[in-house]
Structure formats: structure tokens, C-alpha cells
Design a protein around this motif. Structure first.
Motif, mmCIF file in Angstrom:
data_model
loop_
_atom_site.group_PDB
_atom_site.id
_atom_site.type_symbol
_atom_site.label_atom_id
_atom_site.label_comp_id
_atom_site.label_asym_id
_atom_site.label_seq_id
_atom_site.Cartn_x
_atom_site.Cartn_y
_atom_site.Cartn_z
ATOM 1 N N LEU A 163 0.734 -1.163 0.073
ATOM 2 C CA LEU A 163 -0.064 0.098 0.096
ATOM 3 C C LEU A 163 0.909 1.187 -0.039
ATOM 4 O O LEU A 163 0.242 2.252 -0.335
ATOM 5 C CB LEU A 163 -0.984 0.061 1.280
ATOM 6 C CG LEU A 163 -2.035 -1.082 1.102
ATOM 7 C CD1 LEU A 163 -2.821 -1.042 2.460
ATOM 8 C CD2 LEU A 163 -2.892 -0.893 -0.020
ATOM 9 N N GLU A 164 2.053 1.212 0.449
ATOM 10 C CA GLU A 164 3.124 2.335 0.388
ATOM 11 C C GLU A 164 3.571 2.465 -0.859
ATOM 12 O O GLU A 164 4.117 3.587 -1.262
ATOM 13 C CB GLU A 164 4.083 2.142 1.534
ATOM 14 C CG GLU A 164 3.338 2.277 2.959
ATOM 15 C CD GLU A 164 4.685 2.032 3.995
ATOM 16 O OE1 GLU A 164 5.785 2.126 3.676
ATOM 17 O OE2 GLU A 164 4.320 2.006 5.143
ATOM 18 N N GLN A 165 3.415 1.462 -1.455
ATOM 19 C CA GLN A 165 4.219 1.574 -2.929
ATOM 20 C C GLN A 165 3.210 1.923 -4.019
ATOM 21 O O GLN A 165 3.677 2.314 -5.105
ATOM 22 C CB GLN A 165 4.871 0.111 -3.333
ATOM 23 C CG GLN A 165 5.756 -0.165 -2.310
ATOM 24 C CD GLN A 165 6.659 -1.405 -2.984
ATOM 25 O OE1 GLN A 165 7.009 -1.564 -4.360
ATOM 26 N NE2 GLN A 165 6.883 -2.663 -1.884
ATOM 27 N N ALA A 166 1.859 1.754 -3.922
ATOM 28 C CA ALA A 166 0.799 1.605 -4.940
ATOM 29 C C ALA A 166 0.396 3.204 -5.146
ATOM 30 O O ALA A 166 0.245 3.669 -4.054
ATOM 31 C CB ALA A 166 -0.238 0.795 -4.623
ATOM 32 N N GLN A 167 0.079 3.278 -6.443
ATOM 33 C CA GLN A 167 -0.552 4.282 -6.894
ATOM 34 C C GLN A 167 -2.171 4.049 -6.906
ATOM 35 O O GLN A 167 -2.563 3.073 -7.088
ATOM 36 C CB GLN A 167 -0.045 5.139 -8.176
ATOM 37 C CG GLN A 167 -0.687 6.213 -8.685
ATOM 38 C CD GLN A 167 -0.085 6.610 -9.977
ATOM 39 O OE1 GLN A 167 0.774 6.149 -10.763
ATOM 40 N NE2 GLN A 167 -0.696 7.906 -10.311
ATOM 41 N N VAL A 168 -2.958 5.058 -6.486
ATOM 42 C CA VAL A 168 -4.580 5.019 -6.597
ATOM 43 C C VAL A 168 -5.180 5.465 -7.790
ATOM 44 O O VAL A 168 -5.006 6.563 -7.975
ATOM 45 C CB VAL A 168 -5.133 5.562 -5.204
ATOM 46 C CG1 VAL A 168 -6.481 5.230 -5.188
ATOM 47 C CG2 VAL A 168 -4.300 4.615 -3.960
ATOM 48 N N PHE A 169 -5.783 4.625 -8.554
ATOM 49 C CA PHE A 169 -6.692 5.287 -9.579
ATOM 50 C C PHE A 169 -8.235 5.005 -9.093
ATOM 51 O O PHE A 169 -8.786 3.832 -8.958
ATOM 52 C CB PHE A 169 -6.417 4.399 -10.849
ATOM 53 C CG PHE A 169 -5.058 4.689 -11.469
ATOM 54 C CD1 PHE A 169 -4.708 5.625 -12.554
ATOM 55 C CD2 PHE A 169 -3.934 3.861 -10.942
ATOM 56 C CE1 PHE A 169 -3.532 5.883 -12.752
ATOM 57 C CE2 PHE A 169 -2.781 4.131 -11.413
ATOM 58 C CZ PHE A 169 -2.511 5.162 -12.431
ATOM 59 N N ASP A 170 -8.775 6.127 -8.833
ATOM 60 C CA ASP A 170 -10.200 6.144 -8.266
ATOM 61 C C ASP A 170 -10.986 5.827 -9.232
ATOM 62 O O ASP A 170 -11.010 6.072 -10.375
ATOM 63 C CB ASP A 170 -10.427 7.214 -7.586
ATOM 64 C CG ASP A 170 -11.360 7.232 -6.313
ATOM 65 O OD1 ASP A 170 -11.737 5.979 -6.090
ATOM 66 O OD2 ASP A 170 -11.870 8.005 -5.794
ATOM 67 N N GLY A 171 -12.175 4.917 -8.765
ATOM 68 C CA GLY A 171 -13.234 4.564 -9.422
ATOM 69 C C GLY A 171 -14.618 4.755 -8.545
ATOM 70 O O GLY A 171 -14.387 4.956 -7.313
ATOM 71 N N PRO A 172 -15.946 4.761 -9.218
ATOM 72 C CA PRO A 172 -17.223 4.961 -8.253
ATOM 73 C C PRO A 172 -17.402 4.012 -7.444
ATOM 74 O O PRO A 172 -17.935 4.042 -6.544
ATOM 75 C CB PRO A 172 -17.980 4.904 -9.415
ATOM 76 C CG PRO A 172 -17.594 4.284 -10.587
ATOM 77 C CD PRO A 172 -16.162 4.532 -10.533
ATOM 78 N N VAL A 173 -16.936 2.642 -7.848
ATOM 79 C CA VAL A 173 -17.133 1.541 -6.860
ATOM 80 C C VAL A 173 -15.939 0.800 -6.375
ATOM 81 O O VAL A 173 -15.457 0.554 -5.393
ATOM 82 C CB VAL A 173 -18.130 0.432 -7.448
ATOM 83 C CG1 VAL A 173 -18.260 -0.934 -6.546
ATOM 84 C CG2 VAL A 173 -19.203 0.994 -7.810
ATOM 85 N N LEU A 174 -15.088 0.556 -7.386
ATOM 86 C CA LEU A 174 -13.677 0.084 -7.311
ATOM 87 C C LEU A 174 -12.788 0.852 -7.504
ATOM 88 O O LEU A 174 -12.905 1.601 -8.600
ATOM 89 C CB LEU A 174 -13.642 -1.318 -7.947
ATOM 90 C CG LEU A 174 -14.516 -2.536 -7.607
ATOM 91 C CD1 LEU A 174 -14.252 -3.476 -8.848
ATOM 92 C CD2 LEU A 174 -14.359 -3.015 -6.370
ATOM 93 N N ALA A 175 -11.783 1.000 -6.737
ATOM 94 C CA ALA A 175 -10.349 1.778 -7.282
ATOM 95 C C ALA A 175 -9.238 0.753 -7.595
ATOM 96 O O ALA A 175 -9.290 -0.676 -7.451
ATOM 97 C CB ALA A 175 -9.753 2.318 -6.134
ATOM 98 N N LEU A 176 -8.423 1.329 -8.466
ATOM 99 C CA LEU A 176 -7.122 0.406 -8.780
ATOM 100 C C LEU A 176 -5.858 0.658 -8.265
ATOM 101 O O LEU A 176 -5.573 1.797 -8.230
ATOM 102 C CB LEU A 176 -7.281 0.327 -10.375
ATOM 103 C CG LEU A 176 -5.727 -0.259 -10.959
ATOM 104 C CD1 LEU A 176 -5.969 -1.796 -10.910
ATOM 105 C CD2 LEU A 176 -5.814 0.078 -12.614
ATOM 106 N N LEU A 177 -5.231 -0.186 -7.741
ATOM 107 C CA LEU A 177 -3.928 -0.053 -7.004
ATOM 108 C C LEU A 177 -2.989 -0.586 -7.722
ATOM 109 O O LEU A 177 -3.246 -1.619 -8.459
ATOM 110 C CB LEU A 177 -3.967 -0.688 -5.453
ATOM 111 C CG LEU A 177 -5.118 -0.204 -4.731
ATOM 112 C CD1 LEU A 177 -4.761 -0.952 -3.190
ATOM 113 C CD2 LEU A 177 -5.253 1.250 -4.454
ATOM 114 N N ASP A 178 -1.761 0.397 -8.078
ATOM 115 C CA ASP A 178 -0.847 -0.113 -9.086
ATOM 116 C C ASP A 178 0.666 0.337 -8.517
ATOM 117 O O ASP A 178 0.886 1.465 -8.483
ATOM 118 C CB ASP A 178 -1.042 0.757 -10.372
ATOM 119 C CG ASP A 178 -0.076 0.405 -11.480
ATOM 120 O OD1 ASP A 178 0.757 -0.396 -11.020
ATOM 121 O OD2 ASP A 178 -0.151 1.208 -12.516
ATOM 122 N N ALA A 179 1.410 -0.819 -8.155
ATOM 123 C CA ALA A 179 2.596 -0.722 -7.614
ATOM 124 C C ALA A 179 3.476 -1.030 -9.093
ATOM 125 O O ALA A 179 3.801 -2.423 -9.159
ATOM 126 C CB ALA A 179 3.010 -1.790 -6.431
#
Length: 240
Positions: free
Chosen positions: A90-106
Motif C-alpha cells: 500500500l505504500e508503493q501503490a498509486q491509486v486510480f479511483d473509480g465509483p465502486v472499485l479503485a485500482l491500486l498499481d505498484a
């Protein structure tokens, strides 16, 4: 940090040497199947190779008996120095927000399996996860990411949405790229560094086995650039 008991499913990274697998972990080919457009569509799991409760897997990329270690790392002075971040995901990941689900991307964990690309790419799908069809597609593609670089995050529950995976190690094959890929650890297999540090336990992890990753012990996709090839199947006599 305490090393988990030896009967648990774990992979120990040895200093400039192989991965030591313990805990009766299944080992099989895991092949990327493409769709009509050449995009990564699904995984095909092969028959399990014969293994013992404990075995050693090559990580220098030069064993003559891949996927198992044959001691070649010592002859070639393999440098297996671990350089990967030890920060939690979680400290490495960038967050791409969405209405129901978000995408975390390390991004540094990318193993170049390309399940993220079809159907408009998962980064764009995240913004449409209020659509049930898009949400199902998004979860499937994100869940197929072998490295766990990508994680779907349920905003209402405040928790990740992870696929249920067997405790196993997959020997990734990528016919579309004409190469062999990383070791795909599935089902929360512990990874222990050569100095005894326990990396964060994750459901999906990919370990380098071409020997050339700049993010050791994890895969960084270099196998595709160098067209790494493994030989199969290895026989029981070559197990360590």
C-alpha cells in the motif's frame, strides 16, 4: 524478523543462489493464452511436475536442468543481490479511483504479463466500475495479474478484492512474446530474503528466474526483453 516454520509454504531466497521452496508446494507450467486480438486472455495451468516437500529452483537463469537448480550459479559468480523495496504494498501503490472499485498499481512489480491491456485497459475501466459488466471484466483482468502489481480495491468494504488461488508456483510461459516468464507464486506463499527478512505476504507474487531483473528477487519484465528460455520438463533426478 522470525522466519516461518519450515513446514509452511515458503520460498527462501539464498545469497547468490537458488530459491529454496518448502511446504509441499505444487509446481506446474502456467501459460498465457491470448485472445483473437493478441491480448492476454486467460491462464492455462499444466500438469504438476514431480516435486518433494523441499526443492531448489534456479534463479540465475543458467541451470541446465531448469526449473531446478544445478549449482551453475556458483560457476558463473551469479550476483543475486536483492534490490527490491521492502515497503508494504500500500505504500508503493498509486491509486486510480473509480465509483465502486479503485485500482491500486505498484508499477515496479510489473512482470509484463499484459492482462491489463485488453478491453480498453484496466486504468480506464476503473472509472466505469459502477457498470456491472465493466466491473466483472475489470476484476477478471486485474485478478489475472500474476505479480499482484495491480489490485482491485472495494471502496465500500475498504479492502482488496483478491481471487481465490491454490497454494502453488507457476512456471510462466509467454508464447506471444516467445519467452519464458517468472515464477508465479500464488495463494499467499511467504517469501524470505537471504538476510531473513520476511517480505509482505501477498496472494500474487512473481519472482525473477532469468537472473536479470533489476528488482530482485521480484520480476521486472526483463525476461521478455532478453527472450529468456527455459527447458521442460525437468526430471526428478535433478531436484535438490
Amino acid at each position: 524478523m522470525t522466519i516461518p516454520r519450515t513446514d509452511a509454504a515458503q520460498v527462501i531466497v539464498t545469497a547468490n543462489g537458488p530459491y529454496i521452496v518448502t511446504g509441499h508446494v505444487s509446481l506446474a507450467l502456467l501459460t498465457i493464452i491470448i485472445d483473437a486480438h493478441g491480448g492476454s486472455e486467460e491462464w492455462a495451468r499444466g500438469e504438476a511436475l514431480p516435486t518433494k516437500a523441499k526443492y531448489a529452483l534456479c534463479r540465475c537463469g543458467h541451470s541446465a536442468h531448469k526449473p531446478f537448480c544445478d549449482g551453475t550459479h556458483a560457476k558463473i559468480d551469479f550476483d543475486g543481490t536483492e534490490t527490491a523495496s521492502r515497503a508494504p504494498y500500500l505504500e508503493q501503490a498509486q491509486v486510480f479511483d473509480g465509483p465502486v472499485l479503485a485500482l491500486l498499481d505498484a508499477e515496479k512489480l510489473c512482470a509484463f504479463a499484459r492482462f491489463c491491456d485488453p478491453n480498453g485497459r484496466v486504468w480506464n475501466q476503473a472509472a466505469e466500475t459502477d457498470d456491472p459488466q465493466v466491473r466483472a471484466m475489470f476484476l477478471r483482468q486485474v485478478g489475472n495479474c500474476p505479480a499482484g502489481r495491480l489490485v482491485a480495491w472495494d471502496k465500500a468494504a475498504g479492502a482488496p478484492v483478491e481471487p481465490t488461488l491454490p497454494i502453488s508456483i507457476g512456471l510462466v510461459e509467454d508464447p506471444a512474446e516467445g519467452c519464458s516468464g517468472p515464477l508465479a507464486l500464488q495463494g499467499n506463499i511467504a517469501v524470505i530474503a537471504a538476510d531473513g527478512f520476511a517480505y509482505e505476504l501477498r496472494n500474487r507474487v512473481t519472482l525473477c528466474r532469468c537472473g536479470e531483473s533489476s528488482n530482485k528477487p521480484f520480476c521486472d519484465g526483463t525476461h521478455a526483453a532478453i527472450k529468456f528460455k527455459a527447458d521442460y520438463p525437468a526430471t526428478e533426478q535433478h531436484m535438490r
